[in-house]
Design a protein around this motif. Structure first.
Motif, PDB file in Angstrom:
ATOM      1  N   TYR A   1      60.691  69.551  64.828  1.00 38.86           N
ATOM      2  CA  TYR A   1      60.671  70.627  66.151  1.00 38.86           C
ATOM      3  C   TYR A   1      59.700  69.753  66.885  1.00 38.86           C
ATOM      4  N   GLN A   2      61.510  68.654  67.322  1.00 38.62           N
ATOM      5  CA  GLN A   2      61.362  68.048  68.717  1.00 38.62           C
ATOM      6  C   GLN A   2      62.492  68.601  69.699  1.00 38.62           C
ATOM      7  N   GLU A   3      61.850  67.901  70.966  1.00 38.91           N
ATOM      8  CA  GLU A   3      62.888  68.596  72.029  1.00 38.91           C
ATOM      9  C   GLU A   3      64.399  68.320  72.278  1.00 38.91           C
ATOM     10  N   GLY A   4      64.763  67.124  71.339  1.00 38.40           N
ATOM     11  CA  GLY A   4      65.941  66.987  70.992  1.00 38.40           C
ATOM     12  C   GLY A   4      66.965  68.150  70.127  1.00 38.40           C
ATOM     13  N   ILE A   5      66.089  68.398  69.289  1.00 32.85           N
ATOM     14  CA  ILE A   5      65.961  69.215  68.376  1.00 32.85           C
ATOM     15  C   ILE A   5      66.483  70.971  68.483  1.00 32.85           C
TER      16      ILE A   5
ATOM     17  N   GLY B   1      63.301  83.049  67.852  1.00 38.35           N
ATOM     18  CA  GLY B   1      61.996  82.463  67.765  1.00 38.35           C
ATOM     19  C   GLY B   1      61.272  81.328  66.958  1.00 38.35           C
ATOM     20  N   VAL B   2      61.459  80.417  66.404  1.00 39.70           N
ATOM     21  CA  VAL B   2      60.977  79.621  65.426  1.00 39.70           C
ATOM     22  C   VAL B   2      60.334  79.134  66.705  1.00 39.70           C
ATOM     23  N   LEU B   3      59.910  78.222  67.188  1.00 35.71           N
ATOM     24  CA  LEU B   3      58.856  77.951  68.079  1.00 35.71           C
ATOM     25  C   LEU B   3      57.626  79.025  68.222  1.00 35.71           C
ATOM     26  N   PRO B   4      57.768  79.920  68.610  1.00 38.35           N
ATOM     27  CA  PRO B   4      56.453  81.037  68.767  1.00 38.35           C
ATOM     28  C   PRO B   4      56.165  80.887  67.391  1.00 38.35           C
ATOM     29  N   ALA B   5      56.518  81.256  66.052  1.00 38.31           N
ATOM     30  CA  ALA B   5      56.452  81.713  65.215  1.00 38.31           C
ATOM     31  C   ALA B   5      55.431  79.951  64.666  1.00 38.31           C
ATOM     32  N   ALA B   6      55.740  79.429  65.173  1.00 40.09           N
ATOM     33  CA  ALA B   6      55.140  78.135  64.693  1.00 40.09           C
ATOM     34  C   ALA B   6      54.061  77.722  65.180  1.00 40.09           C
TER      35      ALA B   6
ATOM     36  N   GLU C   1      55.713  73.567  72.777  1.00 42.31           N
ATOM     37  CA  GLU C   1      54.855  74.329  72.418  1.00 42.31           C
ATOM     38  C   GLU C   1      53.355  74.691  71.059  1.00 42.31           C
ATOM     39  N   ILE C   2      54.015  72.851  70.334  1.00 42.36           N
ATOM     40  CA  ILE C   2      53.432  73.077  68.755  1.00 42.36           C
ATOM     41  C   ILE C   2      52.561  71.734  69.308  1.00 42.36           C
ATOM     42  N   ALA C   3      52.383  71.005  69.951  1.00 40.02           N
ATOM     43  CA  ALA C   3      52.575  69.685  70.074  1.00 40.02           C
ATOM     44  C   ALA C   3      50.755  69.407  69.235  1.00 40.02           C
ATOM     45  N   PRO C   4      51.348  68.410  69.242  1.00 35.51           N
ATOM     46  CA  PRO C   4      49.526  67.651  68.170  1.00 35.51           C
ATOM     47  C   PRO C   4      48.821  67.219  68.757  1.00 35.51           C
TER      48      PRO C   4
END
Length: 195
Positions: A10-14, A34-39, A95-98
């Motif tokens: 889940y990377q900015e370039g991808i 909506g992959v990032l909100p789901a993650a 959105e999901i940064a460690p």
């Protein structure tokens, strides 16, 4: 059974439609689905319950010594200087940064078990089931599911946390390939049982 969440590529370039890799369709599909909100929802629940989670990313050192794949798809990375570990494009999406202290595995190929300490991390965590989400479905998710299942882990793929460069590639993977290696579920179904 100890579930470990693997959030992969889940990377900015991808995952952005204007990302260096996402521009070829993967980013648009990730956004549309909506992959990032789901993650982020699944990650929030894992943090709330203090359950083990590991972030995985494609990230190369400056001279590409970490590049372990001979696959043609990686040929252009070195030539174009893509996905260097400190570059904006290699960073995990905001959105999901460690958080500080959360585990991040950097890899130089598709499958995160190769050339990394992921197996050691999973052993220390006592993992018995890997819960997978990532981009692309038919690459990192499918490849990881195959290796994980053959390594003795139960596998659950959270379908709404995944996207490919086309909806057809995604649907073929979740409908035809991934069920051979584990369970394919929607995150709401999984979280309802987790709670």
């Amino acid at each position: 059974m100890t579930d470990v969440l693997l959030l992969m590529d889940y990377q900015e370039g991808i995952c952005r439609s204007d990302g260096v890799i996402g521009v070829a369709g993967m980013g648009a599909q990730a956004e549309k689905r909506g992959v990032l909100p789901a993650a982020a929802r699944v990650l929030e629940k894992y943090r709330e319950l203090d359950l083990p989670r590991v972030f995985v990313r494609v990230a190369f050192d400056a001279d590409y010594q970490r590049l372990s794949s001979a696959s043609p798809r990686f040929d252009g990375f070195r030539g174009r200087g893509l996905m260097i570990e400190d570059s904006d494009e290699a960073q995990i999406c905001s959105e999901i940064a460690p958080l500080p202290g959360e585990r991040v595995v950097s890899k130089g190929c598709v499958i995160p078990f190769i050339g990394t300490n992921l197996t050691s991390i999973l052993t220390k965590l006592g993992a018995t089931r890997l819960v997978l989400g990532g981009v692309a479905t038919n690459m990192v998710v499918e490849g990881t599911a195959r290796v994980a299942a053959d390594s003795g882990y139960a596998v659950t793929v959270l379908e709404d946390l995944c996207a490919s460069s086309s909806i057809e590639a995604h649907e073929f993977s979740v409908g035809q390939m991934l069920p051979a290696f584990g369970s394919v579920q929607h995150s709401e179904e999984y979280l309802a049982r987790l709670a």
